[in-house]
Design a protein around this motif. Structure first.
Motif, short mmCIF file in Angstrom:
data_model
loop_
_atom_site.label_atom_id
_atom_site.label_comp_id
_atom_site.label_asym_id
_atom_site.label_seq_id
_atom_site.Cartn_x
_atom_site.Cartn_y
_atom_site.Cartn_z
N PRO A 174 4.65 -27.60 28.16
CA PRO A 174 4.88 -26.61 29.38
C PRO A 174 6.08 -26.00 29.47
N THR A 175 6.17 -24.51 29.44
CA THR A 175 7.23 -23.99 29.72
C THR A 175 8.29 -24.25 30.93
N GLU A 176 9.59 -24.22 30.83
CA GLU A 176 10.43 -24.54 32.05
C GLU A 176 10.59 -23.21 32.61
N PHE A 177 10.31 -21.96 32.10
CA PHE A 177 10.59 -20.57 32.70
C PHE A 177 9.76 -20.39 34.06
N VAL A 178 10.52 -20.25 35.05
CA VAL A 178 9.81 -19.88 36.17
C VAL A 178 9.77 -18.26 36.51
N ARG A 179 8.51 -17.64 35.79
CA ARG A 179 8.32 -16.46 35.98
C ARG A 179 7.90 -15.90 37.10
N ALA A 180 7.17 -16.60 37.70
CA ALA A 180 6.50 -16.05 39.13
C ALA A 180 6.75 -17.00 40.11
N LEU A 181 7.09 -16.61 41.54
CA LEU A 181 7.65 -17.52 42.59
C LEU A 181 6.80 -17.78 43.61
N GLY A 182 5.77 -17.29 43.44
CA GLY A 182 4.64 -17.68 44.52
C GLY A 182 3.38 -17.22 44.55
N LEU A 183 2.27 -17.36 45.69
CA LEU A 183 1.18 -17.08 45.73
C LEU A 183 1.04 -16.00 47.09
N HIS A 184 0.20 -14.94 46.75
CA HIS A 184 0.03 -13.95 47.86
C HIS A 184 -1.15 -14.69 48.43
N VAL A 185 -1.50 -13.84 49.49
CA VAL A 185 -2.68 -14.07 50.55
C VAL A 185 -3.97 -14.43 49.88
N ARG A 186 -4.44 -13.67 49.14
CA ARG A 186 -5.68 -13.79 48.63
C ARG A 186 -5.76 -15.00 47.51
N SER A 187 -4.60 -14.99 46.86
CA SER A 187 -4.58 -16.58 45.92
C SER A 187 -4.60 -17.56 46.73
N ILE A 188 -3.95 -17.56 47.88
CA ILE A 188 -4.04 -18.70 48.69
C ILE A 188 -5.23 -19.04 49.31
N GLU A 189 -5.92 -18.02 49.59
CA GLU A 189 -7.58 -18.20 49.86
C GLU A 189 -8.34 -18.78 48.85
N VAL A 190 -8.18 -18.36 47.82
CA VAL A 190 -9.01 -18.87 46.52
C VAL A 190 -8.60 -20.32 46.53
N MET A 191 -7.51 -20.72 46.63
CA MET A 191 -7.24 -22.26 46.41
C MET A 191 -7.70 -22.88 47.87
N ASP A 192 -7.95 -22.19 48.72
CA ASP A 192 -8.57 -22.84 49.75
C ASP A 192 -10.19 -23.02 49.59
N GLN A 193 -10.70 -22.03 49.11
CA GLN A 193 -11.99 -22.00 48.73
C GLN A 193 -12.48 -22.96 48.03
N ARG A 194 -11.56 -23.38 46.97
CA ARG A 194 -12.07 -24.46 46.12
C ARG A 194 -11.16 -25.70 46.50
N GLY A 195 -10.89 -25.95 47.47
CA GLY A 195 -10.43 -27.22 48.21
C GLY A 195 -9.18 -27.74 47.53
N LEU A 196 -8.05 -26.74 47.16
CA LEU A 196 -7.14 -27.03 46.39
C LEU A 196 -5.76 -26.64 47.27
N LEU A 197 -5.79 -26.11 48.20
CA LEU A 197 -4.89 -25.63 48.89
C LEU A 197 -3.90 -26.61 49.65
N GLY A 198 -4.32 -27.76 49.94
CA GLY A 198 -3.40 -28.81 50.26
C GLY A 198 -2.36 -29.18 49.24
N ARG A 199 -2.83 -29.26 48.08
CA ARG A 199 -1.87 -29.70 46.81
C ARG A 199 -0.82 -28.50 47.00
N PHE A 200 -1.22 -27.29 46.98
CA PHE A 200 -0.20 -26.08 46.76
C PHE A 200 0.80 -26.47 47.89
N LEU A 201 0.41 -26.41 49.02
CA LEU A 201 1.06 -26.56 50.48
C LEU A 201 2.15 -27.68 50.26
N ALA A 202 1.81 -28.70 49.66
CA ALA A 202 2.61 -30.00 49.50
C ALA A 202 3.93 -29.48 48.79
#
Length: 475
Positions: free
Chosen positions: A36-64
């Protein structure tokens, strides 16, 4: 023989693999990098991607692992407050390094049964009426029913397909890296604030443990942009813009990026499809790239799975291009505009001041935020209810929340009347009789990606729309 081979193990490819596995599709992810790359190319998730994670039950992992920030200030870095009452249950941006996003998505894909092979570089492909043959750098050949290129802006899959990638070449180059500094934090912050008054593409931000993320305009175009810059190049450019190099040293990684803006002419050629940066590239201003790719995968996954599982109606897989190509085209236009407003030249700066004044109007600020966060995306499903084609925000129900009902990636009929039926489609659609003060229509039919496919209360009208998105009824 695999059902789908996904070329590229970044966020787009991993999200797609997870979506396919929800529907039992045999998915293999090929990633050319061995680690896996060590490069941090992107720094975050916008609202719709946060919703996508929530729709699949993944948001808790990301919020942590992330930090929540207000959604203001994302259009060309013009600092304005977040609009009131955004149409979402998640009115924030989640700051989280891409390295962590990659890891969480890889863990999810593996949990669901996707196979991820690292150190496997795709170098050739051919397709026929029954599938795709993929050739790897070591001579291995693999066979699958479909192939999806999620292999980045220099996509090998796209090039092998011969799909055009028109647009604008890089004109402005920027250096990006993580390194330590010796300058005191107070002096560093004061100098950066002064430089950013005229040079918006300049920035130095602390990451913790004495490490800083450094962004500085490059002197010119590198002859070979695949070659990382040196720490001396950073020092030189920092002195040009700030009058000091801040004593930068001990780099973790160094890279360069341009402002090229290009989009694939087609997202599908028979049994091969493109998603993420393989389908579109643009400057990183506004933080849209990773999010756009995740949302591509979210749109494509259930459609490709339906095709493989044999119930996809005619044209469903082609609707991936029809729906997502215009969305990316809009992002490209949006980032072009933002890049102009970042220019230190007098003309663009005058326009920037005008746009800043316009953003003081609530509706203008809201419009721009909805575009950047992608909650304003609406697909053209034809005439009908005003909700048609839009994604639904998470709403409270008597038995919980809407997004809790979407974790399995199936369609959903949310029915307040109790009089409707999806008999014949129960293997693809969940029927939930529930009510909400936040839902002002009798019933809505949601696709697996959460977009509204139908709204109303007439059973005959519902039956006319079910085959459009969910194929023929089971006998």
């Amino acid at each position: 023989m695999f059902d789908v081979i996904v070329a590229g193990g970044g966020p787009t490819g991993l999200m797609l693999a997870s979506e396919l596995r929800l529907h039992g599709v045999h998915a293999l992810v090929l990633e050319k990098e061995s680690e896996p790359t060590e490069f941090v190319r992107a720094l975050g998730l916008h609202v719709r991607s946060i919703e996508v994670m929530d729709q699949r039950g993944l948001l808790g992992r990301f919020l942590a692992h992330g930090q929540q920030y207000p959604v203001g200030g994302f259009f060309a870095g013009i600092d304005k407050p977040s609009p009131d009452r955004l149409d979402t249950a998640h009115p924030y941006v989640l700051g989280i390094p891409q390295t962590i996003t990659d890891r969480l998505l890889a863990e999810r894909a593996t949990e669901l049964g996707a196979e991820i092979r690292r150190g496997c570089e795709l170098v050739g492909l051919s397709q026929d009426d029954h599938g795709v043959t993929v050739e790897l750098a070591d001579g291995t050949q693999l066979r699958s029913r479909y192939l999806v290129g999620c292999d980045g802006g220099r996509s090998t899959v796209r090039k092998l397909l011969g799909v055009g990638f028109p647009g604008e070449p890089t004109r402005v180059e920027t250096l990006l890296g993580e390194m330590e500094v010796t300058a005191p934090p107070e002096k560093l912050a004061a100098v950066v604030a002064e430089v950013r008054k005229t040079h918006k593409r300049f920035g130095i931000a602390p990451l913790g443990e004495g490490v800083y993320r450094v962004v500085v305009p490059a002197e010119g175009m590198a002859e070979d942009r695949t070659v990382p810059p040196t720490i001396e190049e950073f020092r030189q450019q920092l002195r040009v813009f700030a009058g000091t190099d801040f004593g930068v040293h001990s780099p973790r990684w160094l890279s360069r990026f341009g402002d090229a803006t290009r989009q694939a002419e087609r997202y599908r050629v028979d049994r091969v499809l493109l998603a993420g940066d393989a389908a579109h590239i643009h400057p990183p201003v506004g933080g849209r790239g990773l999010n756009l790719g995740i949302q591509d995968a979210f749109n494509l996954g259930w459609k490709l799975a339906a095709e493989i599982n044999g119930w996809a109606p005619e044209g469903l897989l082609d609707s991936y291009h029809t729906e997502r190509h215009p969305v990316a085209a809009d992002v490209l236009e949006n980032t072009r505009a933002q890049m102009q407003l970042l220019s230190p030249e007098p003309g663009p700066q005058a326009v920037r001041r005008l746009v800043s004044e316009l953003m003081d109007f609530e509706n203008v600020n809201r419009y721009l935020i909805e575009r950047i966060t992608a909650i304003g995306v609406s697909y053209d499903f034809g005439a009908g209810h005003e909700l048609l084609g839009r994604r639904m925000r998470d709403i409270g129900l008597k038995r919980g929340h809407l997004y809790e009902l979407l974790h399995d990636g199936r369609g959903l009929l949310l029915d307040r009347t109790g009089r409707l039926s999806v008999t014949g489609w129960a293997d693809r659609i969940d029927h939930v009789v529930d009510g909400s003060d936040e839902l002002d229509v009798p019933a809505v039919l949601l696709r697996p990606d959460g977009h509204v496919a139908w709204a109303g209360e007439d059973q005959a009208d519902l039956l006319s729309q079910l085959p459009r998105w969910f194929g023929a009824a089971a006998s």
